[in-house]
Design an enzyme around this catalytic site. Sequence first.
Site, PDB file in Angstrom:
ATOM      1  N   GLU A 392      -8.047 -40.137  20.717  1.00 14.83           N
ATOM      2  CA  GLU A 392      -6.938 -40.779  19.999  1.00 14.83           C
ATOM      3  C   GLU A 392      -5.785 -41.221  20.897  1.00 14.83           C
ATOM      4  O   GLU A 392      -4.629 -41.220  20.478  1.00 14.83           O
ATOM      5  CB  GLU A 392      -6.399 -39.860  18.901  1.00 14.83           C
ATOM      6  CG  GLU A 392      -7.391 -39.637  17.769  1.00 14.83           C
ATOM      7  CD  GLU A 392      -6.786 -38.937  16.560  1.00 14.83           C
ATOM      8  OE1 GLU A 392      -5.800 -38.217  16.751  1.00 14.83           O
ATOM      9  OE2 GLU A 392      -7.299 -39.121  15.459  1.00 14.83           O
ATOM     10  N   GLU A 463     -14.275 -38.960  13.000  1.00 19.19           N
ATOM     11  CA  GLU A 463     -13.563 -37.949  12.213  1.00 19.19           C
ATOM     12  C   GLU A 463     -13.237 -38.538  10.846  1.00 19.19           C
ATOM     13  O   GLU A 463     -12.998 -39.747  10.728  1.00 19.19           O
ATOM     14  CB  GLU A 463     -12.234 -37.536  12.872  1.00 19.19           C
ATOM     15  CG  GLU A 463     -12.380 -36.716  14.129  1.00 19.19           C
ATOM     16  CD  GLU A 463     -11.028 -36.299  14.718  1.00 19.19           C
ATOM     17  OE1 GLU A 463     -10.090 -36.014  13.939  1.00 19.19           O
ATOM     18  OE2 GLU A 463     -10.928 -36.283  15.951  1.00 19.19           O
TER      19      GLU A 463
END
Length: 804
Positions: A392, A463
């Site tokens: 991320e 995710e």
Amino acid sequence: MNHIMPLNNDWFFKPSFSERDVVDETDLDDFSPVRLPHTNIELPFHYFDETQFQFVSCYKRKLPIIEFGSDEEVVVHFEGVMTAARVYINQTFVFEHRGGYTPFEVDITTFLTKGDNWLTVQVDSTERSDIPPFGFVVDYLTYGGIYREVQIVVRNKQHFDAVKIETPVVSIEKCTANITFKLSKLFRSGQTIIAQLLKEKHVIAEKTIAAHQLNELHSPDDTLRMNIAFDMLDNIQLWSPEQPELYELTLALLEEDHVIDTYQSRFGFRTVAFQDDGFTINGIKLKLRGLNRHQSFPYVGYAMPKSAQAKDADILKFDLGVNIARSSHYPPSRHFLDRCDEIGLLVFEEIPGWQHIGDTDWQAISLQNVEEMITRDWNRPSVILWGVRINESADSDAFYEKTNALAHKLDSTRQTGGVRNFDGSHVFEDVYTYNDFIHRGHNVPLESAMKIAKKKMPYLVTEHNGHMYPTKSFDIEAKRIEHALRHARVLNSAYASPDISGAIGWCMADYNTHKDFGSGDKICYHGVLDMFRIPKYAASVYASQADHAPVMTVASSMLGGDFEASELGKITVFTNCDTVKVYKNDRFIKSFKPTNPSFSALPHPPIFVDDLIGDFIKENERFSEKDADAIKAILLKFVEYGNALPLKYKIHMGYLFLKYKMNFADGAALYGKYVASWGEKSTVYKFEGYKDGACVCVSYKDSSYHPKLSVAADQEILMETETYDVTRVVIQLTDAYDQPLYYSNAVAELKTTSDVIEVIGPKQFALIGGTRAFWVKTTGKTGTASIDIQLDNGLTKTVTLTVK
Ligand code: GAL
């Protein structure tokens, strides 16, 4: 010949470090004996200060007497030290390694003296901003200590290095295995290398290469890199998730009859590819259904030996039925990956990091992590994708061009991914790996691959859910059910989208975290399992998609008191059965099948039970058949809407009241009898799950109180091998039909009867969500030990373990 000796016992530990620890290396004042894997501090289950493990400590031990010749070297191999290690032999500093998730080797040959030799390691477990993942916030704890195993290796100075096995061609007719390696010193005339491929100890192919063939072996970019190719191998069994067939490569370097060095590694014949329209293994499409895994455990953080690591892989594959795990957000223990290779669990492995990118020195460590991760694990058939971006993180073109180039140079057979949480990112990776958190319960889950990647390319959801709906195992029923349904909805979307290779949910188990995350008690309740790996309802969403065992979880206690306005709503059954039959007090109510279109893309959609009345009213009451059906419909709508019952039903109810001369009390009595079952001595619902006409599972729901204590160890035989062994013991308080008593906080007390085992963590604790587990470890002794488990409600059980 090389000798590998485990070096996990007889260490001494002190939770501080001073120069004196090296100057007087034999001084053991303030040190306590420990074994590896070791945590620098045992933590509470929750509510603790996360700076508690962030300190510098000292580990030392006397080395065993090591015999070695002048042509040999002695290296110490550390599998993982959190976060930075400075290694000393006697009083001399030898080596420093920064980064807690990757292995390193220290050549100590020239530092060894005659007589005793002491190995001292200064371990810095502070969150150093010069080392990934640190520099800003991180949503997990990294713990501290020499938390993975250590070995000492004596080998010839001329030895095999960086051995890589690739299987570029696999088909039923022919397979190839391409082996490349380095020799740390030049291949000399008179020397030969024998390479063998084995299946279950039988040699299936062999090649001998002599030094005079050396020129042919030179590779253009690296003079020492050699290559042995096995072409046209037939009768090879491919490695796949269903049938994880493993082979072995052995290499021997010989000079005349003298063995100079040997090498061995397992591998599998398989090809994998992420394509624009999904993932394939051995050319066959496979939708990836997975969960993210953190390697942490209660109390000891990361410090768990083989059986706990392997058990996690087993839980993922066999209990949760997933086909892929993401090792978020770092390379996991070799034991976890060994087990993945053995059982056919695919892995997306990634470098350490969390959102933050540091300066160029920090990035250099990250690049080193790429190399350490890939060279450690490139022979593993389970690993199908390298994650070479900081999870991320923002775009950082120069950095990610390098991580990708390095990964591609090291391994041409696997693609790269790099996990993002934004669209339209600059892509140096082969697969757009994206954390998609858009699902909020009511909207359509998952963005389209095209919308996020902005072009057609392989795409994987890495995710979903997680922080969007944190759920505790002791949350109210409605919340636990919605948590499960959200996972089901996202999975359904992944199955429905051909250009999404799959979806990996956040996450396998709850985990300890920093103050910036979680529920204030230092736990992120994001797991489909709790921290003890005990399932929440969401676990059954995953388990029920697999076919290896019948699964039927009736996700409801069927007790209205836990729901808004006491309304149970539809009862959700997560199952891989095709039909569920429901009975009330042994009287058949109705059969149910999956009908809800919102889940129709799933291999096994949940089944919703929306009628617990069946024909009972027709059979028991004085109404006409048609009116009995109408009354049932009104009662079922009442369950759904309560007092907000739609007008048309209210009018119909009024009409029926008039027709049968009923008053409000009569209506309430019908509700009490057929919906709430008020006043009945006992109401037992039975659910039978059918597959192809055969009843394969049964589950009961009962409102009476007959508590039962069950206790089960993951393994009853523990083995002292390269270090101590552990097993988990699960305690569960259930009703007479094995349904968990989710809100029990009964206090358990453990008593051990022998010193062959030790309990990890407290020996007295309250159940959480009606259940809890603890781990025990072996102490170096062998024999039998019992653990008495006593609950404060009077229930007791004993579990007996044997240590060999
Ligand atoms: C993601 C992150 C994970 C975890 C998760 C919680 O953004 O990558 O490490 O924090 O959120 O849902």
